[in-house]
Design an enzyme around this catalytic site. Structure first.
Site, PDB file in Angstrom:
ATOM      1  N   THR A  78      50.861  38.298  42.462  1.00  0.00           N
ATOM      2  CA  THR A  78      51.666  39.582  42.456  1.00  0.00           C
ATOM      3  C   THR A  78      50.761  40.757  43.790  1.00  0.00           C
ATOM      4  O   THR A  78      49.789  39.735  44.229  1.00  0.00           O
ATOM      5  CB  THR A  78      50.651  39.796  41.198  1.00  0.00           C
ATOM      6  OG1 THR A  78      49.077  39.192  41.172  1.00  0.00           O
ATOM      7  CG2 THR A  78      51.172  38.786  40.653  1.00  0.00           C
ATOM      8  N   GLU A 113      51.272  46.454  31.822  1.00  0.00           N
ATOM      9  CA  GLU A 113      52.457  46.405  31.413  1.00  0.00           C
ATOM     10  C   GLU A 113      52.524  47.052  30.171  1.00  0.00           C
ATOM     11  O   GLU A 113      52.096  47.008  29.445  1.00  0.00           O
ATOM     12  CB  GLU A 113      53.315  44.710  31.485  1.00  0.00           C
ATOM     13  CG  GLU A 113      54.433  44.970  30.838  1.00  0.00           C
ATOM     14  CD  GLU A 113      55.220  44.929  32.861  1.00  0.00           C
ATOM     15  OE1 GLU A 113      56.301  45.159  32.619  1.00  0.00           O
ATOM     16  OE2 GLU A 113      54.531  43.665  33.210  1.00  0.00           O
TER      17      GLU A 113
END
Length: 313
Positions: free
Chosen positions: A166, A178
């Site tokens: 990531t 998220e």
């Protein structure tokens, strides 16, 4: 009696990334706002830097230009010789690495919050990469408690083959945020408000920690990835069935053996096999069609954190 706690270094540098995917607009919108007026994200004694990670993708309102920026922070891509022939995101990854990393460098960022949206019905989700990080487990516990009664889920991507490199992984403490459901290229006020609150509570936690507050032992419920599930496909590799209506929008809900997973055009139901109950996430995520992922299976478990306190107090 002196309590037994882990003495952690104070947090000095925090970054908030938006636009890692250029069509996930909540993070883009918030980071652009904070670049203009960052008063709400400032905390005494803490450097907080809002940053647009993929400006070209943001400008075009697309997930990426050449390749997914949130999958290429590995040694191979970060070590490639810089040239114009490299994919745009690989060049950008190297720039970001030099600005915010390396992970254990003296000047690297302590925490990176990477802001994402999903088209799946996942609500507020915190993404954890390391199940042994006492500091982040404590932070996530604080955020979850502060958001209640609004649910906030923790997705643990610690897995030998399914964990991915990531953008935020260059920080000592990487945090994925998220929030959904929200269509790509769209802003929803409710989703924006939820993400904004998650960042507020996270920064408040860091501030309290730096001020010397001791956080007692805690435990949080997490959902750990165990498998990614592709859509059923025909002999030509084309999708042959869609997410079953009973599974659609049921992220985080138990999926039992025999429960419907997919539905073919001729009405045939394809159920979950095996003998284990799983918890699906990223159900029917738009961005994952190209990755051949219909949803991810997770298992539910508890993570414990020891008491922590800042070492300078």
């Amino acid at each position: 009696m002196t309590s037994c706690h882990i003495a952690e270094e104070p947090i000095k540098k925090v970054a908030i990334f938006g636009g890692t995917h250029g069509n996930e607009l909540t993070g883009v919108f918030l980071v652009k706002h904070w670049l203009e007026n960052g008063a709400e994200i400032q905390r005494t004694g803490l450097e907080v830097k809002p940053f647009i990670t993929n400006p070209r993708a943001v400008k075009k309102c697309t997930r990426y230009i050449d390749c997914d920026l949130n999958r290429i922070f590995d040694l191979e891509n970060l070590g490639k010789k810089m040239s114009e022939d490299l994919p745009y995101e690989v060049r950008r990854a190297q720039e970001i690495y030099h600005l915010f990393g390396p992970k254990d460098g003296e000047d690297s960022y302590d925490i990176i919050f990477d802001l994402h949206n999903t088209t799946s019905n996942m609500g507020c989700t915190l993404i954890l990469e390391d199940s042994r990080n006492n500091f982040l487990i404590q932070m996530f516990h604080y955020i979850k408690t502060s958001l209640a009664p609004l649910p906030c889920y923790v997705y643990l991507i610690e897995h030998p083959s399914l964990k991915y490199a990531t953008t935020r992984s260059i920080a000592k403490c990487p945090v994925g945020i998220e929030v959904g459901p929200q269509p790509q290229g769209v802003l929803r006020a409710d989703i924006l408000d939820q993400m904004r609150k998650m960042i507020k509570h996270a920064l408040d936690f860091i501030h309290h920690f730096n001020e010397g507050k001791e956080f007692p032992p805690c435990a949080i419920e997490v959902y750990k990835i165990i498998e990614k599930v592709d859509y059923p496909r025909d002999e030509n590799g084309e999708i042959a069935a869609v997410i079953h209506p009973n599974l659609q929008d049921q992220d985080w809900k138990p999926l039992h053996p025999g429960d419907p997973m997919f539905l073919t055009l001729d009405g045939k139901t394809m159920p979950l096999g095996g003998d284990c109950t799983v918890y699906p996430v990223f159900v029917n995520e738009a961005a994952y069609y190209e990755k051949k992922e219909a949803f991810a299976k997770t298992t539910k478990l508890m993570l414990n954190a020891k008491s922590i306190r800042c070492s300078v107090h």
